[in-house]
Design an enzyme around this catalytic site. Structure first.
Site, PDB file in Angstrom:
ATOM      1  N   LEU A 128       0.826  -1.212   0.000  1.00 19.27           N
ATOM      2  CA  LEU A 128       0.000   0.000   0.000  1.00 19.27           C
ATOM      3  C   LEU A 128       0.862   1.265   0.000  1.00 19.27           C
ATOM      4  O   LEU A 128       2.032   1.225   0.413  1.00 19.27           O
ATOM      5  CB  LEU A 128      -0.873   0.020   1.264  1.00 19.27           C
ATOM      6  CG  LEU A 128      -2.018  -0.986   1.342  1.00 19.27           C
ATOM      7  CD1 LEU A 128      -2.612  -0.989   2.749  1.00 19.27           C
ATOM      8  CD2 LEU A 128      -3.093  -0.671   0.310  1.00 19.27           C
ATOM      9  N   SER A 129       0.263   2.360  -0.415  1.00 18.16           N
ATOM     10  CA  SER A 129       0.917   3.661  -0.259  1.00 18.16           C
ATOM     11  C   SER A 129       1.183   3.873   1.234  1.00 18.16           C
ATOM     12  O   SER A 129       0.297   3.642   2.058  1.00 18.16           O
ATOM     13  CB  SER A 129      -0.012   4.753  -0.797  1.00 18.16           C
ATOM     14  OG  SER A 129       0.549   6.017  -0.574  1.00 18.16           O
ATOM     15  N   LYS A 133       7.628   1.110   1.085  1.00 15.99           N
ATOM     16  CA  LYS A 133       8.348   0.597  -0.100  1.00 15.99           C
ATOM     17  C   LYS A 133       9.567   1.447  -0.456  1.00 15.99           C
ATOM     18  O   LYS A 133      10.652   0.926  -0.626  1.00 15.99           O
ATOM     19  CB  LYS A 133       7.413   0.535  -1.321  1.00 15.99           C
ATOM     20  CG  LYS A 133       6.180  -0.312  -1.158  1.00 15.99           C
ATOM     21  CD  LYS A 133       5.332  -0.300  -2.412  1.00 15.99           C
ATOM     22  CE  LYS A 133       4.795   1.051  -2.810  1.00 15.99           C
ATOM     23  NZ  LYS A 133       3.869   1.696  -1.864  1.00 15.99           N
ATOM     24  N   SER A 153       1.793  -1.511  -7.317  1.00 14.76           N
ATOM     25  CA  SER A 153       1.479  -2.703  -8.147  1.00 14.76           C
ATOM     26  C   SER A 153       0.354  -3.508  -7.492  1.00 14.76           C
ATOM     27  O   SER A 153       0.571  -4.638  -7.051  1.00 14.76           O
ATOM     28  CB  SER A 153       2.726  -3.551  -8.419  1.00 14.76           C
ATOM     29  OG  SER A 153       3.560  -3.714  -7.308  1.00 14.76           O
TER      30      SER A 153
HETATM   31  N1  LIG Z   1      -5.298   6.864  -6.911  1.00 16.35           N
HETATM   32  C1  LIG Z   1      -4.097   6.579  -6.386  1.00 16.35           C
HETATM   33  N2  LIG Z   1      -3.867   5.361  -5.845  1.00 16.35           N
HETATM   34  C2  LIG Z   1      -2.656   5.098  -5.320  1.00 16.35           C
HETATM   35  N3  LIG Z   1      -1.607   5.967  -5.315  1.00 16.35           N
HETATM   36  C3  LIG Z   1      -1.791   7.181  -5.849  1.00 16.35           C
HETATM   37  C4  LIG Z   1      -3.035   7.551  -6.409  1.00 16.35           C
HETATM   38  N4  LIG Z   1      -2.929   8.813  -6.866  1.00 16.35           N
HETATM   39  C5  LIG Z   1      -1.688   9.226  -6.609  1.00 16.35           C
HETATM   40  N5  LIG Z   1      -0.987   8.252  -5.996  1.00 16.35           N
HETATM   41  C6  LIG Z   1       0.436   8.388  -5.663  1.00 16.35           C
HETATM   42  O1  LIG Z   1       1.117   7.591  -6.630  1.00 16.35           O
HETATM   43  C7  LIG Z   1       1.977   6.650  -6.011  1.00 16.35           C
HETATM   44  C8  LIG Z   1       1.735   5.243  -6.560  1.00 16.35           C
HETATM   45  O2  LIG Z   1       2.237   5.118  -7.842  1.00 16.35           O
HETATM   46  P1  LIG Z   1       2.542   3.679  -8.414  1.00 16.35           P
HETATM   47  O3  LIG Z   1       3.110   3.893  -9.772  1.00 16.35           O
HETATM   48  O4  LIG Z   1       3.370   2.946  -7.448  1.00 16.35           O
HETATM   49  O5  LIG Z   1       1.087   3.039  -8.484  1.00 16.35           O
HETATM   50  S1  LIG Z   1       0.600   1.732  -9.239  1.00 16.35           S
HETATM   51  O6  LIG Z   1       1.593   0.676  -9.003  1.00 16.35           O
HETATM   52  O7  LIG Z   1       0.464   2.001 -10.660  1.00 16.35           O
HETATM   53  O8  LIG Z   1      -0.706   1.405  -8.649  1.00 16.35           O
HETATM   54  C9  LIG Z   1       1.658   6.652  -4.542  1.00 16.35           C
HETATM   55  O9  LIG Z   1       2.938   6.707  -3.964  1.00 16.35           O
HETATM   56  P2  LIG Z   1       3.444   5.766  -2.766  1.00 16.35           P
HETATM   57  O10 LIG Z   1       2.855   6.395  -1.554  1.00 16.35           O
HETATM   58  O11 LIG Z   1       4.930   5.944  -2.830  1.00 16.35           O
HETATM   59  O12 LIG Z   1       3.040   4.350  -2.971  1.00 16.35           O
HETATM   60  C10 LIG Z   1       0.861   7.907  -4.302  1.00 16.35           C
HETATM   61  O13 LIG Z   1       1.706   8.913  -3.806  1.00 16.35           O
HETATM   62  N1  LIG Z   2       9.232   0.066   8.882  1.00 12.86           N
HETATM   63  C1  LIG Z   2       8.773   1.282   9.143  1.00 12.86           C
HETATM   64  N2  LIG Z   2       8.339   1.604  10.388  1.00 12.86           N
HETATM   65  C2  LIG Z   2       7.842   2.838  10.650  1.00 12.86           C
HETATM   66  N3  LIG Z   2       7.734   3.839   9.735  1.00 12.86           N
HETATM   67  C3  LIG Z   2       8.138   3.567   8.482  1.00 12.86           C
HETATM   68  C4  LIG Z   2       8.679   2.288   8.111  1.00 12.86           C
HETATM   69  N4  LIG Z   2       8.979   2.325   6.806  1.00 12.86           N
HETATM   70  C5  LIG Z   2       8.656   3.564   6.368  1.00 12.86           C
HETATM   71  N5  LIG Z   2       8.160   4.325   7.369  1.00 12.86           N
HETATM   72  C6  LIG Z   2       7.660   5.683   7.273  1.00 12.86           C
HETATM   73  O1  LIG Z   2       6.363   5.580   6.669  1.00 12.86           O
HETATM   74  C7  LIG Z   2       6.165   6.618   5.714  1.00 12.86           C
HETATM   75  C8  LIG Z   2       5.869   6.015   4.339  1.00 12.86           C
HETATM   76  O2  LIG Z   2       7.037   5.377   3.861  1.00 12.86           O
HETATM   77  P1  LIG Z   2       7.362   5.304   2.309  1.00 12.86           P
HETATM   78  O3  LIG Z   2       8.658   4.597   2.173  1.00 12.86           O
HETATM   79  O4  LIG Z   2       7.243   6.647   1.669  1.00 12.86           O
HETATM   80  O5  LIG Z   2       6.169   4.363   1.816  1.00 12.86           O
HETATM   81  P2  LIG Z   2       5.666   4.003   0.348  1.00 12.86           P
HETATM   82  O6  LIG Z   2       6.818   4.190  -0.599  1.00 12.86           O
HETATM   83  O7  LIG Z   2       5.222   2.598   0.432  1.00 12.86           O
HETATM   84  O8  LIG Z   2       4.536   4.957   0.076  1.00 12.86           O
HETATM   85  C9  LIG Z   2       7.399   7.493   5.755  1.00 12.86           C
HETATM   86  O9  LIG Z   2       7.138   8.586   6.611  1.00 12.86           O
HETATM   87  C10 LIG Z   2       8.470   6.584   6.356  1.00 12.86           C
HETATM   88  O10 LIG Z   2       9.432   7.305   7.081  1.00 12.86           O
END
Ligand SMILES: Nc1ncnc2c1ncn2[C@@H]1O[C@H](COP(=O)(O)OS(=O)(=O)O)[C@@H](OP(=O)(O)O)[C@H]1O
Ligand SMILES: Nc1ncnc2c1ncn2[C@@H]1O[C@H](COP(=O)(O)OP(=O)(O)O)[C@@H](O)[C@H]1O
EC number: 2.7.1.25
Length: 221
Positions: free
Chosen positions: A36-37, A41, A126
């Site tokens: 998840l976001s 990751k 993904s």
């Molecule tokens: N609708 C929606 N759903 C999920 N995420 C969203 C969306 N819109 C924008 N974002 C931002 O885009 C990041 C995810 O991009 P990805 O290329 O990893 O997504 S995917 O694999 O195609 O689903 C994701 O970043 P991460 O938080 O690093 O995962 C979000 O910041």
């Molecule tokens: N194992 C962990 N425990 C606690 N906090 C974390 C951990 N991994 C990441 N974080 C924190 O969680 C937030 C999201 O991390 P991020 O790496 O940006 O996630 P993603 O790429 O999946 O969106 C950031 O503020 C990061 O510092």
């Protein structure tokens, strides 16, 4: 000139993957982080990358947020640069079809890195199992290492470093993964990380151990 489908041929490389791996002192592979976001990751991908770099190994992070600025740019970015028509044809958003193409493209790029003897580290949500499995199917057994960065939605939502969950809950972002778009967890990942209970450093150790025990990097360093 024919407008039909062109025939394309495959050229063997003068330098083989094995020769490149020998030069690098480790094997190529793809570390495919999914979750998840906010699950961690990017943090983990960059930490593993830095650990590998410090050991003298060759790796590179392909991160969703960054790749969506270039290779997989959004329609809005492309509209600004190249106009409406171009943006419509090539821009990628977050519809199921666009996510599918996002993952297909990045899977192909990651595979090229792997064949160059490099450890490709991808950090994309993904969310759809079929898209991840399709990437896996393009690669040799053992090359695709699926890593589930498993943190519950409540934890990710509490972290919310970009404020996106808040916006999604408020209805300002539609189709947000985990809120109103599905996340399909891996059924049989090579590595399953409990990302809510362990620090990034502890999780990176688990990934490095896997690479050592599976002969991708030397066990000795
Ligand atoms: N609708 C929606 N759903 C999920 N995420 C969203 C969306 N819109 C924008 N974002 C931002 O885009 C990041 C995810 O991009 P990805 O290329 O990893 O997504 S995917 O694999 O195609 O689903 C994701 O970043 P991460 O938080 O690093 O995962 C979000 O910041
Ligand atoms: N194992 C962990 N425990 C606690 N906090 C974390 C951990 N991994 C990441 N974080 C924190 O969680 C937030 C999201 O991390 P991020 O790496 O940006 O996630 P993603 O790429 O999946 O969106 C950031 O503020 C990061 O510092």
């Amino acid at each position: 000139m024919s407008t039909g489908e062109a025939k394309v041929f495959w050229h063997e490389h003068a330098v083989t993957r094995e020769e490149r791996e020998k030069l690098n002192g480790h094997k190529g592979c793809v570390l495919w982080f999914t979750g998840l976001s906010g699950s961690g990751k990017s943090t983990l991908a960059n930490l593993v990358d830095h650990r590998l770099y410090s050991l003298g190994y060759h790796s590179f992070v392909l991160d969703g947020d960054n790749i969506r600025h270039g290779l997989n740019a959004s329609p809005a970015m492309l509209r600004e640069r190249h106009g409406e028509e171009f943006a419509k044809r090539f821009g990628l958003g977050f519809s199921p079809q666009d996510r599918e193409e996002n993952i297909r493209r990045i899977g192909a790029v990651a595979k090229l890195f792997c064949e160059a003897g490099i450890i490709a580290i991808t950090a994309f949500i993904s969310p759809y199992r079929i898209d991840r499995d399709r990437v896996r199917a393009t690669m040799k057994p053992g090359d695709f290492i699926e890593i589930f960065v498993d943190a519950p939605l409540e934890v990710c939502e509490a972290r919310d470093p970009k404020g996106l969950y808040k916006k999604a809950r408020a209805g300002e972002i539609k189709g947000f993964t985990g809120i109103d778009d599905p996340y399909e967890p891996p059924l049989n990942p090579e590595i399953h990380l409990d990302a809510a209970r362990h620090s990034p450093e502890e999780l990176a150790d688990i990934v490095l151990d896997y690479l050592k025990t599976h002969g991708i990097i030397p066990a000795s360093k």
